[in-house]
Design a protein around this motif. Sequence first.
Motif, mmCIF file in Angstrom:
data_model
loop_
_atom_site.group_PDB
_atom_site.id
_atom_site.type_symbol
_atom_site.label_atom_id
_atom_site.label_comp_id
_atom_site.label_asym_id
_atom_site.label_seq_id
_atom_site.Cartn_x
_atom_site.Cartn_y
_atom_site.Cartn_z
ATOM 1 N N SER A 54 37.697 36.376 8.089
ATOM 2 C CA SER A 54 39.045 36.155 8.609
ATOM 3 C C SER A 54 39.563 37.377 9.359
ATOM 4 C CB SER A 54 39.999 35.797 7.478
ATOM 5 O OG SER A 54 40.121 36.883 6.576
ATOM 6 N N ARG A 55 38.984 38.538 9.104
ATOM 7 C CA ARG A 55 39.442 39.763 9.755
ATOM 8 C C ARG A 55 38.601 40.110 10.977
ATOM 9 N NH1 ARG A 55 39.342 44.620 6.143
ATOM 10 N NH2 ARG A 55 40.557 45.465 7.858
ATOM 11 N N ASN A 86 36.868 30.182 5.736
ATOM 12 C CA ASN A 86 37.097 31.512 5.172
ATOM 13 C C ASN A 86 36.690 31.581 3.705
ATOM 14 O OD1 ASN A 86 38.022 34.216 5.339
ATOM 15 N ND2 ASN A 86 39.939 33.613 4.358
ATOM 16 N N LEU A 131 41.637 33.494 12.537
ATOM 17 C CA LEU A 131 41.654 32.257 11.757
ATOM 18 C C LEU A 131 41.792 30.996 12.581
ATOM 19 C CD1 LEU A 131 43.696 33.266 8.582
ATOM 20 C CD2 LEU A 131 41.261 32.861 8.762
ATOM 21 N N SER A 158 35.132 40.261 5.398
ATOM 22 C CA SER A 158 35.913 39.032 5.456
ATOM 23 C C SER A 158 35.896 38.474 6.866
ATOM 24 C CB SER A 158 37.363 39.318 5.033
ATOM 25 O OG SER A 158 38.170 38.188 5.279
#
Length: 122
Positions: free
Chosen positions: A29-30, A72, A53, A27
């Motif tokens: 976003s991580r 994302n 983010l 991901s």
Amino acid sequence: VQLVESGGGSVQAGGSLRLSCAASGFSVSRYYMAWFRQAPGKEREEVAAIYSLGTTHYAGPLEGRFTISLDNAKSTVYLQMNNLKPEDTAMYYCAGTLNARYGALVDQSYTDWGQGTQVTVS
């Protein structure tokens, strides 16, 4: 983990390009996500990074002309490059890491790299 860049090409000075980095297997976003570039005969240098983010960092001389962003939902990171100059000619690489232990704009922080996309400005 896979990173695939696209969007490079040849453009005249003053033009624009948008690079894309499609990520799979994790991901975005991580992760810390970044763009680096390397011109022939030169060392790889930082361009921009994004994490949490939306927090962004830029190499000083490029801020204002380049913008990093991420989608994302599409697991894609972008690099919008405006007012391109011949000195921007380089292979551009997308990179990602879970922990930027040496700093968001330090290439040694990054564990995963794409194959690169060529940008040529004439």
